[in-house]
Design an enzyme around this catalytic site. Structure first.
Site, PDB file in Angstrom:
ATOM      1  N   TYR A 162       0.834  -1.213   0.000  1.00 58.10           N
ATOM      2  CA  TYR A 162       0.000   0.000   0.000  1.00 58.10           C
ATOM      3  C   TYR A 162       0.870   1.264   0.000  1.00 58.10           C
ATOM      4  O   TYR A 162       0.619   2.214  -0.761  1.00 58.10           O
ATOM      5  CB  TYR A 162      -0.900  -0.053   1.241  1.00 58.10           C
ATOM      6  CG  TYR A 162      -1.895   1.075   1.381  1.00 58.10           C
ATOM      7  CD1 TYR A 162      -3.076   1.082   0.651  1.00 58.10           C
ATOM      8  CD2 TYR A 162      -1.664   2.122   2.270  1.00 58.10           C
ATOM      9  CE1 TYR A 162      -4.006   2.108   0.805  1.00 58.10           C
ATOM     10  CE2 TYR A 162      -2.583   3.151   2.433  1.00 58.10           C
ATOM     11  CZ  TYR A 162      -3.751   3.140   1.696  1.00 58.10           C
ATOM     12  OH  TYR A 162      -4.666   4.160   1.859  1.00 58.10           O
ATOM     13  N   LYS A 166       1.071   4.259  -2.801  1.00 58.62           N
ATOM     14  CA  LYS A 166       0.755   5.661  -2.532  1.00 58.62           C
ATOM     15  C   LYS A 166       1.971   6.572  -2.780  1.00 58.62           C
ATOM     16  O   LYS A 166       1.812   7.710  -3.248  1.00 58.62           O
ATOM     17  CB  LYS A 166       0.235   5.834  -1.100  1.00 58.62           C
ATOM     18  CG  LYS A 166      -1.091   5.108  -0.838  1.00 58.62           C
ATOM     19  CD  LYS A 166      -2.203   5.575  -1.769  1.00 58.62           C
ATOM     20  CE  LYS A 166      -3.556   4.974  -1.389  1.00 58.62           C
ATOM     21  NZ  LYS A 166      -4.628   5.382  -2.311  1.00 58.62           N
TER      22      LYS A 166
HETATM   23  P1  NAI Z   1     -13.445   2.208   1.046  1.00 56.78           P
HETATM   24  O1  NAI Z   1     -12.925   0.812   1.179  1.00 56.78           O
HETATM   25  O2  NAI Z   1     -14.453   2.695   2.025  1.00 56.78           O
HETATM   26  O3  NAI Z   1     -14.038   2.419  -0.437  1.00 56.78           O
HETATM   27  C1  NAI Z   1     -13.289   2.015  -1.541  1.00 56.78           C
HETATM   28  C2  NAI Z   1     -14.005   2.373  -2.825  1.00 56.78           C
HETATM   29  O4  NAI Z   1     -13.157   1.985  -3.927  1.00 56.78           O
HETATM   30  C3  NAI Z   1     -15.317   1.638  -3.010  1.00 56.78           C
HETATM   31  O5  NAI Z   1     -16.223   2.511  -3.642  1.00 56.78           O
HETATM   32  C4  NAI Z   1     -14.962   0.506  -3.973  1.00 56.78           C
HETATM   33  O6  NAI Z   1     -16.036   0.070  -4.790  1.00 56.78           O
HETATM   34  C5  NAI Z   1     -13.886   1.158  -4.804  1.00 56.78           C
HETATM   35  N1  NAI Z   1     -12.971   0.208  -5.441  1.00 56.78           N
HETATM   36  C6  NAI Z   1     -12.199  -0.726  -4.849  1.00 56.78           C
HETATM   37  N2  NAI Z   1     -11.509  -1.408  -5.768  1.00 56.78           N
HETATM   38  C7  NAI Z   1     -11.848  -0.887  -6.973  1.00 56.78           C
HETATM   39  C8  NAI Z   1     -11.465  -1.159  -8.309  1.00 56.78           C
HETATM   40  N3  NAI Z   1     -10.604  -2.135  -8.609  1.00 56.78           N
HETATM   41  N4  NAI Z   1     -12.005  -0.408  -9.292  1.00 56.78           N
HETATM   42  C9  NAI Z   1     -12.907   0.569  -9.025  1.00 56.78           C
HETATM   43  N5  NAI Z   1     -13.300   0.869  -7.784  1.00 56.78           N
HETATM   44  C10 NAI Z   1     -12.780   0.145  -6.771  1.00 56.78           C
HETATM   45  O7  NAI Z   1     -12.134   3.128   1.060  1.00 56.78           O
HETATM   46  P2  NAI Z   1     -11.917   4.614   1.612  1.00 56.78           P
HETATM   47  O8  NAI Z   1     -11.436   4.523   3.008  1.00 56.78           O
HETATM   48  O9  NAI Z   1     -13.046   5.470   1.285  1.00 56.78           O
HETATM   49  O10 NAI Z   1     -10.640   5.033   0.749  1.00 56.78           O
HETATM   50  C11 NAI Z   1     -10.726   5.803  -0.448  1.00 56.78           C
HETATM   51  C12 NAI Z   1      -9.317   6.192  -0.858  1.00 56.78           C
HETATM   52  O11 NAI Z   1      -8.707   6.945   0.190  1.00 56.78           O
HETATM   53  C13 NAI Z   1      -8.388   5.005  -1.132  1.00 56.78           C
HETATM   54  O12 NAI Z   1      -7.542   5.297  -2.212  1.00 56.78           O
HETATM   55  C14 NAI Z   1      -7.579   4.913   0.150  1.00 56.78           C
HETATM   56  O13 NAI Z   1      -6.331   4.312  -0.060  1.00 56.78           O
HETATM   57  C15 NAI Z   1      -7.456   6.372   0.508  1.00 56.78           C
HETATM   58  N6  NAI Z   1      -7.143   6.617   1.900  1.00 56.78           N
HETATM   59  C16 NAI Z   1      -8.009   6.235   2.898  1.00 56.78           C
HETATM   60  C17 NAI Z   1      -7.674   6.470   4.229  1.00 56.78           C
HETATM   61  C18 NAI Z   1      -8.572   6.082   5.352  1.00 56.78           C
HETATM   62  O14 NAI Z   1      -8.151   6.269   6.519  1.00 56.78           O
HETATM   63  N7  NAI Z   1      -9.768   5.583   5.120  1.00 56.78           N
HETATM   64  C19 NAI Z   1      -6.398   7.113   4.595  1.00 56.78           C
HETATM   65  C20 NAI Z   1      -5.575   7.463   3.474  1.00 56.78           C
HETATM   66  C21 NAI Z   1      -5.945   7.224   2.192  1.00 56.78           C
END
Ligand code: NAI
Length: 254
Positions: A162, A166
């Site tokens: 991961y 990033k």
């Molecule tokens: P989440 O797990 O709640 O949602 C992930 C979303 O990505 C979902 O809508 C899912 O359908 C979609 N997704 C997953 N694989 C996919 C694919 N192959 N093609 C198209 N869509 C796909 O994740 P969250 O927490 O909302 O994270 C969103 C972004 O923010 C990610 O890139 C994550 O790495 C980043 N992020 C999140 C943090 C956190 O604390 N939640 C911290 C830092 C970064």
């Protein structure tokens, strides 16, 4: 670029979490929001989540289209943008938000977990940016915002795949910013810290407590905290910013 309203906005991973909050925050009357989503482990739940995003965006008087498409598969990305162009004819904002984790200590990390994370978190944004920037270049303007993470800058135990994805995304952001600047396409990244979503809900309580204690502002981030910064980068107010990484971490990283 068009004004902040009446834009065509594309968000990857818009069915849940931060992506859904971005769709809701960027929703404006006259605009169109296209998002994709993909989670083969439980397609039914993912479809239901996508329907919730669509309903929330429509409530703001904005058109919303959700499409099942995997950002890691070139043909699916192409078909996704073909559909957007056939329907809306332009792309003003792209938010590369879709991402996954497959955590584990490096010594035991499976090659398949490395490949899956890099494919979705890094190759996905590359594929989407290539197509969107070409469209934006012809329009002489556009905004691309990549969802990085503070761990991409500082590293993190148990997340070699991961973190590499990033850190790579930050490098991709800066290179794309330089390559597309002449076309008035800006490319920036947002690096969240610990945000309450499905992704972090699965973490052990001990890990969550340790993270919370490392946040100077004393609380976990909410999806709206991140969406607000994305909205700023997508707005006319951020016209003179490109190649930047904005940390949204309650001071966890500074
Ligand atoms: P989440 O797990 O709640 O949602 C992930 C979303 O990505 C979902 O809508 C899912 O359908 C979609 N997704 C997953 N694989 C996919 C694919 N192959 N093609 C198209 N869509 C796909 O994740 P969250 O927490 O909302 O994270 C969103 C972004 O923010 C990610 O890139 C994550 O790495 C980043 N992020 C999140 C943090 C956190 O604390 N939640 C911290 C830092 C970064």
């Amino acid at each position: 670029m068009t004004e902040n309203t009446q834009r065509v906005v594309v968000v990857t991973g818009g069915s849940r979490g931060i992506g859904r909050a971005i769709c809701k925050t960027l929703a404006a009357p006259g605009s169109k929001i296209f998002f994709n989503y993909f989670s083969p482990a439980d397609r039914e739940a993912e479809e239901a989540a996508a329907a919730e995003t669509i309903a929330a965006v429509k409530q703001a008087g904005c058109e919303a289209v959700g499409i099942w498409a995997n950002v890691a598969v070139s043909e699916e990305v192409t078909a996704f943008f073909d559909q957007i162009m056939a329907d809306a004819g332009r792309v003003d904002v792209l938010v590369n938000n879709a991402g996954i984790t497959r955590d584990g200590m490096m010594a035991r990390m499976k090659e398949s977990d490395w490949d899956a994370v890099l494919a979705i978190n890094l190759k996905g944004p590359f594929l989407c940016t290539q197509i969107a920037a070409r469209i934006m270049g012809k329009q002489h303007g556009g905004r691309i915002i990549n969802m990085a993470s503070i761990v991409g800058v500082r590293g993190n135990i148990g997340q070699a795949n991961y973190v590499a994805s990033k850190a790579g995304l930050i490098g991709l952001t800066k290179t794309a910013a330089r390559e597309y600047a002449a076309r008035n396409v800006t490319v920036n990244a947002v690096a969240p810290g610990f945000i309450e979503t499905d992704m972090t809900a699965v973490l052990p309580e001990k890990v969550k407590a340790a993270m919370l204690s490392a946040i100077p502002l004393g609380r976990a981030g909410q999806v709206e905290d991140v969406a607000a910064v994305v909205a700023f980068l997508a707005s006319d107010a951020a016209a003179y910013m490109t190649g930047q990484v904005l940390h949204v971490s309650g001071g966890m990283f500074m």
